[in-house]
Design an enzyme around this catalytic site. Structure first.
Site, PDB file in Angstrom:
ATOM      1  N   GLU A 265       3.955 -31.026  89.271  1.00 38.13           N
ATOM      2  CA  GLU A 265       2.735 -30.802  88.470  1.00 38.13           C
ATOM      3  C   GLU A 265       1.483 -30.887  89.330  1.00 38.13           C
ATOM      4  O   GLU A 265       0.696 -31.820  89.198  1.00 38.13           O
ATOM      5  CB  GLU A 265       2.615 -31.882  87.396  1.00 38.13           C
ATOM      6  CG  GLU A 265       3.717 -31.877  86.379  1.00 38.13           C
ATOM      7  CD  GLU A 265       3.634 -33.081  85.439  1.00 38.13           C
ATOM      8  OE1 GLU A 265       4.150 -32.952  84.328  1.00 38.13           O
ATOM      9  OE2 GLU A 265       3.086 -34.134  85.827  1.00 38.13           O
ATOM     10  N   CYS A 337     -31.839 -38.469  86.683  1.00 41.20           N
ATOM     11  CA  CYS A 337     -32.646 -39.679  86.850  1.00 41.20           C
ATOM     12  C   CYS A 337     -31.688 -40.859  86.860  1.00 41.20           C
ATOM     13  O   CYS A 337     -31.506 -41.550  85.858  1.00 41.20           O
ATOM     14  CB  CYS A 337     -33.657 -39.796  85.725  1.00 41.20           C
ATOM     15  SG  CYS A 337     -34.816 -38.452  85.785  1.00 41.20           S
ATOM     16  N   TYR A 375     -11.195 -31.139  89.366  1.00 39.50           N
ATOM     17  CA  TYR A 375     -11.887 -32.315  88.810  1.00 39.50           C
ATOM     18  C   TYR A 375     -13.386 -32.246  89.073  1.00 39.50           C
ATOM     19  O   TYR A 375     -14.022 -33.255  89.377  1.00 39.50           O
ATOM     20  CB  TYR A 375     -11.277 -33.622  89.362  1.00 39.50           C
ATOM     21  CG  TYR A 375      -9.790 -33.677  89.152  1.00 39.50           C
ATOM     22  CD1 TYR A 375      -9.285 -33.907  87.876  1.00 39.50           C
ATOM     23  CD2 TYR A 375      -8.904 -33.447  90.185  1.00 39.50           C
ATOM     24  CE1 TYR A 375      -7.918 -33.913  87.660  1.00 39.50           C
ATOM     25  CE2 TYR A 375      -7.537 -33.457  89.974  1.00 39.50           C
ATOM     26  CZ  TYR A 375      -7.051 -33.687  88.710  1.00 39.50           C
ATOM     27  OH  TYR A 375      -5.706 -33.685  88.482  1.00 39.50           O
TER      28      TYR A 375
HETATM   29  C1  PLP Z   1      -3.413 -35.618  86.888  1.00 36.07           C
HETATM   30  C2  PLP Z   1      -1.956 -35.447  86.814  1.00 36.07           C
HETATM   31  C3  PLP Z   1      -1.314 -34.559  87.685  1.00 36.07           C
HETATM   32  C4  PLP Z   1      -2.026 -33.821  88.773  1.00 36.07           C
HETATM   33  O1  PLP Z   1      -2.481 -34.639  89.799  1.00 36.07           O
HETATM   34  P1  PLP Z   1      -3.156 -33.979  91.088  1.00 36.07           P
HETATM   35  O2  PLP Z   1      -3.508 -35.136  91.927  1.00 36.07           O
HETATM   36  O3  PLP Z   1      -4.334 -33.223  90.618  1.00 36.07           O
HETATM   37  O4  PLP Z   1      -2.137 -33.101  91.715  1.00 36.07           O
HETATM   38  C5  PLP Z   1       0.051 -34.373  87.513  1.00 36.07           C
HETATM   39  N1  PLP Z   1       0.730 -35.034  86.557  1.00 36.07           N
HETATM   40  C6  PLP Z   1       0.148 -35.893  85.711  1.00 36.07           C
HETATM   41  C7  PLP Z   1       0.950 -36.564  84.677  1.00 36.07           C
HETATM   42  C8  PLP Z   1      -1.208 -36.138  85.814  1.00 36.07           C
HETATM   43  O5  PLP Z   1      -1.791 -37.000  84.978  1.00 36.07           O
END
Ligand code: PLP
Length: 422
Positions: A265, A337, A375
């Site tokens: 992921e 600010c 992000y």
């Molecule tokens: C945020 C997240 C990711 C992705 O993380 P990266 O550091 O952006 O690759 C994958 N899996 C889960 C469950 C997450 O919360």
């Protein structure tokens, strides 16, 4: 601090024409880089099949979701709203997996649409079991140690609330038995910017969790693959990182007869260096002989929060139609600010300032902040000081810019507000 000579994908004429056409601040994404990153992720080493899920919280705009959908990526959603958003952008529910800190109050509806769910706590598992006895679920575990670029991005170990603590496996098993659930997937994600060696170690620990649940056919190893935004940072080599883990899957199959499907992921890996934030230097001030020279941008924590909260480092470029060779030390301040709205913190320490060497700058010069794809548009102090949400632009394969999110009109800031009751 050393830099690449110029931004990854924005030169001065392109940046100037985007600022003229769409205004600034504006996020710019490069389609060629997004697609190359998707291809690299789809080539992640695996023994018995791979599903790549885009962790959409990194940058959830519809055009980016559609681009990754067309490229064959599935979705990791971290809230019920993300699930709805991915569906609205055209994703089939069956391609969406939910791993959430807050199980949505309408999770039953979402599950019935066809999404898959990882229970991320014993309570979530109990709620799922009550709603769907006999059905199939994934379990997210906290394997007991983690790895992240810093404490705020580390999501494994005893100081992290993510997932079912690995020592509560018996309680998890008892709930699975009580509701006659089928555990089809184990999930671990230990943090963003993790060390490949730690990631590999956790992968082996995760296979041990798979061993304890004989119905599991899929192991999801999360994201967290490190990228190099700055030239001194080291990016994860996905091939080198994944190959030893694919080998562990083969050994596991030889021992147990179970051929486990792999899921990953990535969020950061796909987006970080595929996006830039384009802004204009709108003021320059000095705090005297013992102070600093500050460039003030028409952007800041309203578009880019990472420096303020993590002390994260982004390459910063001043683009001028006539380049000067004179170099100055500058601090860079955002337009809020808020003294914490600083884009040049010390590395890993947002409390400290670290000036950058940049060409002598004039008001009106363009400023490009690179490494701003992940992000950034997704995670800001949106609407602070009542600045409207910035626009997003995608450069297509011919480097032609397309608007993918309009700049907000000021009226949209107060559109949901009601007057004082009389
Ligand atoms: C945020 C997240 C990711 C992705 O993380 P990266 O550091 O952006 O690759 C994958 N899996 C889960 C469950 C997450 O919360």
């Amino acid at each position: 601090m050393a830099h690449l000579a110029q931004p990854r994908f924005l030169d001065e004429p392109t940046a100037r024409s985007i600022a003229d056409q769409f205004g600034s601040p504006v996020y710019v994404y490069d389609q060629a880089i997004l697609l190359a990153n998707a291809t690299a992720a789809l080539n992640f080493p695996n023994a018995y099949g791979l599903t790549v899920r885009y962790a959409m919280k990194a940058a959830p705009s519809a055009a980016i979701l559609q681009l990754f959908n067309n490229a064959g990526l599935h979705i990791d959603a971290s809230s019920g709203y993300e699930v709805r958003r991915a569906i609205a952008a055209g994703y089939a529910p069956s391609a969406i997996s939910l791993s959430a800190q807050e199980l949505p109050s309408d999770f039953a509806k979402l599950y019935e649409l066809g999404i898959s769910i990882n229970a991320c706590s014993l309570n979530q598992l109990e709620r799922f079991g009550r709603a769907f006895p006999g059905r199939s679920i994934g379990l997210r575990f906290n394997p007991g140690s983690g790895s992240g670029g810093n404490n705020r991005t580390n999501v494994g170990g005893p100081a992290s609330s993510f997932g079912i603590w690995h020592e509560w496996i018996d309680q998890a098993q008892a709930l699975v038995d009580r509701y006659q659930l089928t555990v089809s997937r184990i999930h671990t994600h230990i943090g963003s910017g993790s060390d490949p060696a730690v990631w590999q170690k956790i992968s082996v620990m995760s296979l041990d969790l798979v061993r304890q649940f004989p119905t599991v056919n899929t192991l999801n190893l999360g994201g967290g693959y490190k990228v190099a935004r700055m030239p001194n940072e080291i990016a994860t080599d996905l091939q080198a990182c994944g190959e030893p883990v694919a080998e562990k899957f083969r050994e596991f199959a030889a021992e147990t007869g179970r051929e486990i499907h792999l899921e990953i992921e990535p969020g950061t890996y796909l987006l970080a260096n595929a996006g830039a934030l384009l802004s204009v230097v709108q003021d320059i001030v000095s705090t005297g002989a013992n102070g600093y020279k500050f460039l003030k941008l028409n952007t800041g924590m309203t578009e880019l929060l990472r420096p303020s909260i993590y002390g994260s480092q982004h390459p910063i470029y001043i683009l001028q139609s006539e380049a000067t060779s004179e170099i100055c030390d500058y601090m860079i301040a955002g337009h809020c600010c808020e003294s914490g709205d600083i884009l040049t913190p010390a590395n890993g320490d947002p409390e400290l300032l670290a000036p950058r060497q940049l060409p002598r700058t004039q008001i009106g010069d363009l400023c490009v902040i690179d490494g701003a794809g992940a992000y950034c548009a997704a995670m800001t102090t949106k609407h602070y000081n009542s600045y409207p949400e910035a626009a997003e632009v995608l450069l297509d394969l011919n480097k032609k810019p397309h608007l993918i999110r309009k700049r907000q009109d000021a009226e949209e800031l107060w559109a949901n507000e009601l007057p004082l009751p009389s």
